[in-house]
Scaffold this motif. Structure first.
Motif, short mmCIF file in Angstrom:
data_model
loop_
_atom_site.label_atom_id
_atom_site.label_comp_id
_atom_site.label_asym_id
_atom_site.label_seq_id
_atom_site.Cartn_x
_atom_site.Cartn_y
_atom_site.Cartn_z
N HIS A 210 0.76 -1.16 -0.06
CA HIS A 210 -0.08 -0.06 0.12
C HIS A 210 0.64 1.27 0.10
CE1 HIS A 210 -3.58 2.65 1.03
NE2 HIS A 210 -2.76 3.13 1.86
N ILE A 217 -6.30 3.47 -1.40
CA ILE A 217 -7.13 2.14 -0.92
C ILE A 217 -6.16 1.07 -1.50
CG2 ILE A 217 -9.08 1.03 -0.42
CD1 ILE A 217 -10.61 3.49 -1.17
N THR A 218 -6.21 -0.01 -0.65
CA THR A 218 -5.35 -1.29 -1.22
C THR A 218 -6.43 -2.22 -1.08
OG1 THR A 218 -3.10 -0.41 -1.17
CG2 THR A 218 -3.61 -2.74 -1.59
N VAL A 219 -6.99 -3.13 -1.97
CA VAL A 219 -7.67 -4.23 -1.88
C VAL A 219 -7.07 -5.73 -1.86
CG1 VAL A 219 -9.88 -5.42 -2.73
CG2 VAL A 219 -9.75 -2.79 -2.68
N SER A 280 -12.39 -9.81 -5.05
CA SER A 280 -11.94 -9.19 -3.58
C SER A 280 -12.08 -10.18 -2.44
CB SER A 280 -12.97 -7.93 -3.29
OG SER A 280 -12.83 -7.44 -2.42
N TYR A 284 -9.31 -4.79 3.36
CA TYR A 284 -8.83 -3.52 2.78
C TYR A 284 -7.85 -2.71 3.62
CZ TYR A 284 -13.44 -4.44 0.96
OH TYR A 284 -14.63 -4.94 0.42
N ILE A 310 -15.68 1.83 -2.21
CA ILE A 310 -14.49 1.37 -3.11
C ILE A 310 -14.70 1.68 -4.57
CG2 ILE A 310 -12.79 -0.17 -3.41
CD1 ILE A 310 -12.84 -1.25 -0.52
N VAL A 320 -6.89 2.95 -6.34
CA VAL A 320 -7.23 1.87 -5.45
C VAL A 320 -6.40 0.85 -6.16
CG1 VAL A 320 -9.13 0.43 -4.92
CG2 VAL A 320 -9.57 3.11 -5.25
#
Length: 502
Positions: A210, A217-219, A280, A284, A310, A320
């Motif tokens: 991240h 945002i990192t998923v 996903s 997060y 998101i 993202v």
């Protein structure tokens, strides 16, 4: 000396001024550190992505600065009423459901946090939270907050206030209602986790990716094939791993359009061909200032992260990123998934999920129970919890929970026994037998196959729980059991009279 030399080669020392600053200004604004790092990242773009930077790999190392224990707040979402897991959630919150003979579901994300050096953890819940509160206070209340360590694991229950007269309406709404508390913590990121997933993950690598990609945002993303992909929310990425499109459980041509090149995220070419989709995981990392802005300004009425916040963040131009997790992961949201995940730990030669990984152990409440006693029993391909008494019976491909008592002649096959919360004394058992009662545990000559027996259940003698008519769905709550996906689930504290056939 050789080890010290190797360490010096692997890790650059912190310059003396930086050490001094860290020592004398522990309350320094961490957001400033992020801004400095963001400026440096902008100066060195274009960014070159490597598998190590964006994927979860045992070989990669992390060196977070600032450290995760001071710069990350873990937020575990306890979930809703758990209707799909009913009746296991009849008397407990979903994260408090027992798992793997000795544990509870909540132990998985909490242990992942502690093993990843994330020691500030909140658990949000609103349904049947008494047993969850009790478990967390006994398991983690006094164990992670030593001298100069501000670690904690705390439960935050849904509450009504003048600003929020409603209960939690979804994942994003649950976090929004407690933003006033979360923003008081001087951290850089919020780590959002689910309380009903079974997996082992190093969140430090997740957080490092991240920061290195300068993401908002990192998923966490799970690679998968076409067959499984239709059951998940899928994501599409560009050649830098940035998410550009979402699709919820797509079918047909829409599914085909969501195919991605997963080598971008670190998969080798062969596996990338087998697993051309990314789903996903509902996990997060949000930069703190981004979370505050999204929930208060951009999407003040949004209730859910995955379907509203998101996707909305990508539409307004936020960065993202996807982060690949290529390992075992199971969403334990249904009775069938829960049953399969538990029996998966008995698999030979390598279980689906191992509780024996010394590098990343799963913690739980210390109960100080005696070793299990197995007297002239035939036990194969099974896992036995602590404090059990097993006499002259047959157990095959089953998980037997703590304090289980199994009597002579019983046969247990392909089943999950959750055990008991307490032992009955010999005096209790004698009083029961005199009045025709049934003690906690499995009675003599009982036969149980493909079933889940919840805690403190009283199974009489000569009972057969074998789904003799192969019924797939049935609700028999007054009789003490349900059948879902062909799996018989006996309710907690239920009594099944001697001679009953299910």
């Amino acid at each position: 000396m050789a080890m010290m030399a190797m360490g010096a080669a692997s890790w650059a020392p912190i310059p003396a001024p930086a050490r001094a600053a860290a020592a004398f200004y522990p309350g320094r604004d961490l957001a400033a550190a992020r801004r400095r790092r963001g400026a440096a990242a902008a100066a060195r773009r274009p960014f070159v992505f490597t598998p190590r930077a964006v994927s979860d790999s045992r070989s990669s190392q992390t060196c977070l600065d600032p450290d995760a224990s001071t710069s990350v707040l873990g937020i575990i979402l306890g979930g809703g009423a758990g209707t799909r897991l009913y009746p296991l959630t009849k008397k407990r919150a979903k994260p408090a459901v027992p798992l793997g003979a000795n544990y509870r579901l909540i132990d998985i994300p909490v242990s992942n946090c502690l093993n990843s050096n994330v020691s500030k953890i909140y658990v949000l819940t609103q349904f049947n939270s008494a047993s969850l509160n009790r478990h967390l206070s006994r398991a983690y209340g006094n164990n992670i907050s030593g001298y100069k360590n501000e670690g904690f694991v705390e439960v935050l229950a849904a509450q009504q206030s003048p600003e929020n007269p409603n209960w939690f309406q979804g994942t994003a709404d649950a976090v929004r209602q407690y933003l006033w508390l979360f923003e008081e913590h001087n951290v850089m990121e919020f780590l959002i986790l689910a309380g009903d997933h079974l997996y082992r993950m190093d969140y430090q690598k997740f957080i490092q990716a991240h920061r290195e990609t300068d993401a908002d945002i990192t998923v966490a993303a799970l690679p998968m094939d076409e067959e499984r992909a239709t059951a998940f929310g899928l994501m599409k990425i560009d050649d830098e791993g940035r998410i550009i499109e979402f699709a919820e459980k797509p079918k047909g041509e829409k599914l085909k359009s969501m195919m991605v090149d997963t080598t971008i995220l670190g998969l080798d070419t062969e596996r990338a061909k087998e697993l051309p989709y990314i789903a996903s995981m509902g996990i997060y990392v949000f930069s703190k200032d981004v979370m505050l802005k999204l929930l208060r300004q951009n999407f003040p009425a949004a209730n859910d992260f995955g379907s509203e916040v998101i996707p909305g963040a990508t539409e307004i131009g936020m960065r993202v990123q996807a982060y690949l997790y290529d390992g075992y992961w199971e969403d334990i949201g249904t009775i069938e998934a829960f049953y399969n995940a538990n029996l998966g730990i008995t698999k030979k030669p390598v279980p689906d999920f191992s509780f024996y990984d010394r590098s990343a152990p799963i913690y739980t409440q210390p109960r100080y129970l005696p070793p299990s006693k197995v007297l002239d029993a035939d036990v194969t391909d099974s896992v036995i919890g602590e404090g059990c008494v097993i006499r002259h019976c047959t157990i095959n491909h089953s998980v037997v929970g703590l304090r289980s008592c199994i009597s002579e002649g019983a046969v247990i096959e392909d089943s999950l026994l959750m055990g008991a919360d307490y032992y009955e004394t010999e005096t209790d058992k004698k009083a029961l037998s005199e009045t025709g009662g049934i003690p906690i545990g499995i009675g003599k000559n009982a036969h149980i196959r493909k079933a889940i027996i919840d805690k403190n259940a009283r199974i009489g003698e000569n009972v057969k729980i074998i789904n003799v008519d192969n019924i797939q769905e049935a609700s028999r709550e007054t009789d003490g059991y349900f059948i879902k996906s062909g799996i018989v689930t006996v309710i907690k504290d239920a009594l099944i009279p001697s001679g009953t056939v299910i």
